[in-house]
Each structure stands twice: as structure tokens, then as C-alpha cells.
Scaffold this motif. Structure first.
Motif: not given
Length: 414
Positions: A79, A82, A93, A96, A98, A243, A282, A291
Motif C-alpha cells: 500500500e 500505491r 491513493h 490508483v 494496480f 496502474i 484487484e 508493486a
């Protein structure tokens, strides 16, 4: 070569910057490597490699599920990445998501539009310079819904015909999806103007920023863009991670792309309720290590400064174009006024692949072919190009080696 203060610092720091990329220290075919295929993928600094090694050697665990220490550490690092990416593009955040990369992000949006938004007779606008990943998903969506895919034409210099674009905007258009920077020609499109013109008629805009992220500062809220996609491996990060930025209102509106664990609030055999974005998109175990590597990559690029990187690369591109122009018979494919990252060319009647092979024999890595922009090459009536794509660790010695190598290749093929 005259430079501003910010640019001059990067010129002075070149040896230090290059030393952060272990792969650049090797030889290929007995010659020091000259890596000019950054449009395909960038090399990785030690900080990115180390961050991924630390994950697997110190706190490898799944995220969002465990109460034990390693899971908590992995979740925090995932996180944190992110948040780092969000700061890098000027987003919140929770905006966004992933993904596996730009292609996956575009497919996510195309899937949502196909399910819930596109109807028969609607239109989606792309441009003639798009990568296949921003063509095929919209073709599939339009074919299924009997909608129309419209294409903004380009000039012989490789720039969008903006007057035509304006005339294409109408109430039937449900999305405009265009590349910020052409991966083949390096053309930098006027994305702010594109967004403003589309928004005047209530049309959302998606930007493919895969080729922009390592060269141009991104501030999604200032642009007011609705969606933006980028890939980690073109931004000094690992493959398999990217992303999707989406405005909160759009992420709430789009349906889930995939189903599985981690994207749900509650599951019964009769009904499932979904998590809030971004987790809604996700499903399953994510690319945790990748990530974290992407977070390290944007931290590295942010520390150096994308403004400074772009200014340095502009100087290097001008140097490269001036040197390449001196090669008899060389012609550029795409000569836009605003360009970044990529230089495509042909020399006489030599096939680009033949030039690429001979350059590789001299330790010089370039890309040849149509670069996943086959319609663009058809527009120019060519089989492909030789593409030299730059990154901040390239220097004038790399360019001199390229020019020398092209001279030698053309002589051998002549």
C-alpha cells in the motif's frame, strides 16, 4: 553544448546515474553495451532490484489477509507503493488501481464500457498513432456492441490533425482514448487541449501514458483526465505491474473486471457485494513484489526529478537528430515539433531489421519493426523503422556509437 543549470547537473551526474544500472556495465558481442531500446523496456536501478530482493528474503507474504507480522509488513509495503505512485502522478491513493501494465489497464476500462456504457451506434475515438493495446480492446468492444471506432488522422510530420478531431466530437462519442506520447515517433500529443475539447461536450478521456511517464511530469488532477494508464517496466520498474488511474466517480461506475478474492465485501451463493475501489478491480493475489518494485522506481525517478530528466533528454534528442541527419539517405519517420523519448528512421532502401542485426553485432540495442503500431506504418507505407529510444542513463557517447554503427551497417548492406 549549452545547458541550463538543472540539465547541466544531470550531464555532470551521468557516470553516477549509469553506475546505478548494473546491466549497462556488460559487453555484447565484444563491445560495451549501448542500450537504446527504452521504449520497449527500461533498465532497472539497484534500488529497484534491492527492494524486490528484500521482499522475497525478509517479509514474503500475502497481503490484506493475514494478522501475522510478515503479512502486515507486506501489506504496508504494497500500500505504500500505491501511495508513492499516487504522489508521482498527482492522484489520491484510492484512485490508483494496480494492473499488469498499460495493456491490462486499457482492457479494464474497455471491458467496463463494453458491459455498461457502449450501445449500438455509439462511437469511440482513438488516433492513427496508437499502440495495438489501445486499438484492439476498443475494436473488440465496438464490434460486440455494433459501435464505431473512429480514428484521428495524422500529418506527414506525425502530428494529430486537431481540426479533424474537433469535427469528430459529437453526442454519440462515449470516450476518447489516445497516447500521450507515440511509442514509434516520439510525438508528444496536446493532451490538455484534447481533454478540454472532449469535456466541453461531456466526453471522458483516457490517456495511454506508457511512453510519457519516464519523460514528462504527470499531474492527473491538473489535466482533469478521466483515466490514465502506465507500465512499470517503462519507468525503471519491473515487468508485470502497472496502474490505472481513474476518477473516483468513474471507478465507482465501472463494473469489476475480474472476480475472486480480495475484491469482495461479502460472498454468498446468491449474491456478492464488492469492495470499494481500488480493491474492487484487484481480484486475487496481486503482483506484490512487482508493486513494491514500482514504488521504488517512482521514488528513484522522483528523486532525480522528471522535469530534470525531460530537460536532459531533450538536449540529448537534439544532439542525436543532428548527428543522424548527417548520414546519407537517412530519413526520419515522424518529425513533430514536440517530441520525447523515441527517434524512428530508415536509411535508403535498407530493411530496418537488417540494420538492427548489424547494430546488435556492434553491441548496440535498438528496436526494429512496426513497434506494435502497424496501422501507423501502413499510413507511411513502410514495413517498419529503426527506433532508437532514449532514457536518462544514455549519453552522447551512446549516440556517437549509434551513428558510427548505422554508417557501418549501411556500408555493409550497400
Amino acid at each position: 553544448m549549452e545547458t541550463t543549470t538543472a540539465e547541466h547537473i544531470i550531464w555532470q551526474e551521468q557516470d553516477l546515474i549509469r553506475n546505478e544500472f548494473p546491466i549497462l556495465k556488460q559487453t555484447v558481442n565484444g563491445r560495451p553495451l549501448v542500450y537504446l531500446d527504452n521504449g520497449a523496456t527500461t533498465q532497472k536501478p539497484v534500488s529497484v532490484i534491492r527492494s524486490m530482493q528484500e521482499y522475497y528474503t525478509m517479509y514474503n507474504s500475502n497481503v490484506h489477509r493475514g494478522v501475522h507480522t510478515l503479512s502486515q509488513q507486506a501489506t504496508a509495503a504494497y500500500e505504500a507503493a500505491r501511495h508513492q505512485v499516487a504522489a508521482f502522478i498527482g492522484a489520491h491513493h484510492h484512485e490508483v488501481v494496480f494492473t499488469k501494465g498499460t495493456t491490462d489497464a486499457i482492457n479494464l476500462v474497455a471491458n467496463g464500457f463494453r458491459k455498461d456504457i457502449l450501445k449500438e451506434g455509439d462511437e469511440v475515438i482513438i488516433s492513427a498513432m496508437e499502440h495495438h493495446s489501445n486499438i484492439v480492446p476498443w475494436q473488440l468492444a465496438c464490434e460486440e456492441k455494433n459501435a464505431k471506432l473512429k480514428v484521428i488522422p495524422i500529418t506527414d510530420k506525425g502530428e494529430l490533425e486537431m481540426d479533424v478531431f474537433r469535427s469528430m466530437l459529437n453526442p454519440r462519442v462515449k470516450l476518447v482514448s489516445v497516447a500521450w506520447v507515440s511509442n514509434t515517433m516520439g510525438t508528444v500529443n496536446p493532451v490538455k487541449e484534447i481533454i478540454e475539447l472532449a469535456h466541453e461536450q461531456g466526453i471522458p478521456v483516457m490517456l495511454d501514458a506508457a511512453q510519457a511517464a519516464a519523460h514528462i511530469p504527470i499531474r492527473v488532477h491538473e489535466l482533469d483526465v478521466d483515466f490514465l494508464a502506465l507500465s512499470g517496466h517503462k519507468l525503471f520498474g519491473p515487468t508485470g505491474i502497472g496502474i490505472l488511474y481513474g476518477k473516483e466517480s468513474w471507478l465507482d461506475k465501472l463494473p469489476p473486471y475480474q472476480g475472486g478474492g480480495d475484491m469482495i465485501k461479502h460472498v454468498t451463493f446468491e449474491k456478492t457485494t464488492y469492495s470499494e475501489p481500488p480493491l474492487k478491480f484487484e481480484a486475487g493475489t496481486p503482483a506484490i513484489c512487482e508493486a513494491i518494485g514500482l514504488g521504488a522506481a517512482v521514488a528513484w525517478a522522483s528523486k532525480l526529478g522528471i522535469h530534470r530528466i525531460g530537460a536532459y533528454e531533450h538536449q540529448l534528442t537534439e544532439y542525436a537528430i543532428a548527428q543522424l541527419k548527417a548520414i546519407p539517405g537517412l530519413r526520419f519517420i515522424g518529425e513533430a515539433e514536440h517530441r520525447s523519448g523515441a527517434i524512428s528512421f530508415l536509411v535508403g532502401d535498407t530493411h530496418p531489421s537488417d540494420v538492427g542485426v548489424l547494430l546488435d553485432q556492434q553491441g548496440i540495442a535498438v528496436r526494429t519493426g512496426h513497434h506494435c503500431t502497424q496501422p501507423l506504418c501502413d499510413r507511411f507505407g513502410i514495413p517498419g523503422t529503426v527506433r532508437a529510444s532514449l532514457a536518462v542513463y544514455n549519453n552522447t557517447e551512446d549516440i556517437d556509437r549509434l551513428v558510427e554503427g548505422v554508417h557501418k551497417a549501411v556500408t555493409l548492406l550497400g
